[in-house]
Design a protein around this motif. Sequence first.
Motif, PDB file in Angstrom:
ATOM      1  N   PRO A 193       0.809  -1.231   0.000  1.00 30.15           N
ATOM      2  CA  PRO A 193       0.000   0.000   0.000  1.00 30.15           C
ATOM      3  C   PRO A 193       0.837   1.274   0.000  1.00 30.15           C
ATOM      4  O   PRO A 193       0.389   2.327  -0.477  1.00 30.15           O
ATOM      5  CB  PRO A 193      -0.824  -0.116   1.292  1.00 30.15           C
ATOM      6  CG  PRO A 193      -0.952  -1.599   1.506  1.00 30.15           C
ATOM      7  CD  PRO A 193       0.379  -2.153   1.077  1.00 30.15           C
ATOM      8  N   GLY A 194       2.066   1.183   0.522  1.00 28.53           N
ATOM      9  CA  GLY A 194       2.926   2.361   0.552  1.00 28.53           C
ATOM     10  C   GLY A 194       3.302   2.846  -0.831  1.00 28.53           C
ATOM     11  O   GLY A 194       3.626   4.032  -1.013  1.00 28.53           O
ATOM     12  N   LEU A 195       3.264   1.961  -1.820  1.00 26.01           N
ATOM     13  CA  LEU A 195       3.588   2.338  -3.193  1.00 26.01           C
ATOM     14  C   LEU A 195       2.442   3.089  -3.867  1.00 26.01           C
ATOM     15  O   LEU A 195       2.593   3.584  -4.981  1.00 26.01           O
ATOM     16  CB  LEU A 195       3.925   1.090  -4.020  1.00 26.01           C
ATOM     17  CG  LEU A 195       5.190   0.324  -3.612  1.00 26.01           C
ATOM     18  CD1 LEU A 195       5.289  -0.982  -4.385  1.00 26.01           C
ATOM     19  CD2 LEU A 195       6.436   1.169  -3.847  1.00 26.01           C
ATOM     20  N   TYR A 196       1.289   3.164  -3.175  1.00 26.76           N
ATOM     21  CA  TYR A 196       0.109   3.818  -3.759  1.00 26.76           C
ATOM     22  C   TYR A 196      -0.397   4.975  -2.899  1.00 26.76           C
ATOM     23  O   TYR A 196      -1.566   5.332  -2.963  1.00 26.76           O
ATOM     24  CB  TYR A 196      -1.003   2.788  -3.973  1.00 26.76           C
ATOM     25  CG  TYR A 196      -0.732   1.912  -5.173  1.00 26.76           C
ATOM     26  CD1 TYR A 196      -1.167   2.266  -6.442  1.00 26.76           C
ATOM     27  CD2 TYR A 196       0.000   0.739  -5.039  1.00 26.76           C
ATOM     28  CE1 TYR A 196      -0.889   1.477  -7.553  1.00 26.76           C
ATOM     29  CE2 TYR A 196       0.285  -0.064  -6.142  1.00 26.76           C
ATOM     30  CZ  TYR A 196      -0.174   0.315  -7.395  1.00 26.76           C
ATOM     31  OH  TYR A 196       0.111  -0.468  -8.491  1.00 26.76           O
ATOM     32  N   ARG A 197       0.495   5.582  -2.132  1.00 24.30           N
ATOM     33  CA  ARG A 197       0.106   6.765  -1.367  1.00 24.30           C
ATOM     34  C   ARG A 197      -0.313   7.890  -2.312  1.00 24.30           C
ATOM     35  O   ARG A 197       0.410   8.228  -3.246  1.00 24.30           O
ATOM     36  CB  ARG A 197       1.278   7.253  -0.515  1.00 24.30           C
ATOM     37  CG  ARG A 197       1.497   6.455   0.753  1.00 24.30           C
ATOM     38  CD  ARG A 197       2.570   7.095   1.595  1.00 24.30           C
ATOM     39  NE  ARG A 197       2.758   6.420   2.876  1.00 24.30           N
ATOM     40  CZ  ARG A 197       3.637   6.795   3.793  1.00 24.30           C
ATOM     41  NH1 ARG A 197       4.418   7.838   3.568  1.00 24.30           N
ATOM     42  NH2 ARG A 197       3.740   6.141   4.926  1.00 24.30           N
ATOM     43  N   GLY A 198      -1.493   8.452  -2.055  1.00 21.42           N
ATOM     44  CA  GLY A 198      -1.982   9.539  -2.887  1.00 21.42           C
ATOM     45  C   GLY A 198      -2.682   9.090  -4.143  1.00 21.42           C
ATOM     46  O   GLY A 198      -3.120   9.927  -4.945  1.00 21.42           O
ATOM     47  N   PHE A 199      -2.832   7.769  -4.324  1.00 18.55           N
ATOM     48  CA  PHE A 199      -3.409   7.267  -5.566  1.00 18.55           C
ATOM     49  C   PHE A 199      -4.859   7.711  -5.752  1.00 18.55           C
ATOM     50  O   PHE A 199      -5.271   8.081  -6.848  1.00 18.55           O
ATOM     51  CB  PHE A 199      -3.331   5.737  -5.593  1.00 18.55           C
ATOM     52  CG  PHE A 199      -3.939   5.124  -6.819  1.00 18.55           C
ATOM     53  CD1 PHE A 199      -3.273   5.165  -8.031  1.00 18.55           C
ATOM     54  CD2 PHE A 199      -5.192   4.514  -6.774  1.00 18.55           C
ATOM     55  CE1 PHE A 199      -3.825   4.611  -9.176  1.00 18.55           C
ATOM     56  CE2 PHE A 199      -5.752   3.961  -7.909  1.00 18.55           C
ATOM     57  CZ  PHE A 199      -5.065   4.012  -9.109  1.00 18.55           C
ATOM     58  N   GLY A 200      -5.652   7.662  -4.676  1.00 18.88           N
ATOM     59  CA  GLY A 200      -7.052   8.061  -4.772  1.00 18.88           C
ATOM     60  C   GLY A 200      -7.210   9.490  -5.247  1.00 18.88           C
ATOM     61  O   GLY A 200      -8.071   9.805  -6.082  1.00 18.88           O
TER      62      GLY A 200
END
Length: 315
Positions: free
Chosen positions: A77-84
């Motif tokens: 999940p850390g690789l998708y910080r800010g994805f939303g």
Amino acid sequence: MDASRSQIQSFGQTEINWDKLEKTKFFVVGAGIFTGVTVALYPVSLIKTRLQVASKDAGERGAFSVIRGILRTDGIPGLYRGFGTVVTGAIPTRIIFLTALETTKAATFRLVEPFKLSKPTQAAIANGVAGMAAAVCSQAVFVPIDVVSQKLMVQGYSGHATYNGGLDVARKVLKVDGIRGLYRGFGLSVLTYSPSSAVWWASYGSSQRLIWRFLGHGSTEHEESAASLWTIVSVQAAGGIFAGATASCITTPLDTIKTRLQVMGPEKKLTVREVVKGLVADDGWKGLYRGLGPRTLVCERSIDLPLNNRELVCS
């Protein structure tokens, strides 16, 4: 559809005219594809951003060390910080970009036709002008999304603040700097993405036509031959790789400076000149090219719809 396929199979024609597209399907398919590409490449964008903002004494200065650090502390999940935040803002941004791109491209093609230029030259001019116009139009929506998402990408990294999601970032930025805070780096964003988009599209359009010419399409003996779908996709992929590498090499320094300006906290009010001096002091002039490799891979912000999908939405 037959007329469209005939146009595609002719020399260098890998685009379907804007007036022949069914717009609703075009945007729905485009948004779906763009979201899928964003999911696949978002971790690369996050790594690029962290490399660009790393301080001189940061322990993680290479791409692989950044990945290991993220996986160790936050897992996948850390690789998708800010994805939303990116996906929410990217869809309207993409619609604005594609509309400006296609309408400007069609208009520019009509303007340059009387000059009887070669096909690659016509493509370079029309695609370049269209790419620049589209980038300028889309930045009004994209820059606030960029500011928020990049702060989420680097939160807790190399001394940066932590947040409770995108809304918390926006609230704190507005409280300290007002609406101007969400548009920090707007000028540099325009200076970065306008020439980057222009170079990308000019390189993409002209390189495809050169490749088609090299393959013999458009010559008399190949006029009736139909290129296979695999050949078409391969030509587009080669054009995209060439365009991405060219655009990244030219505009990465501006992107690095812009990213640093956008993620710095309210206690730091550095100017562009001070950011450049800091980068050069830490790593020499190569510091301006931090994240060049990952940025070459994430130049998908300007990638057009694949040809087969443009065929699907042709009315």
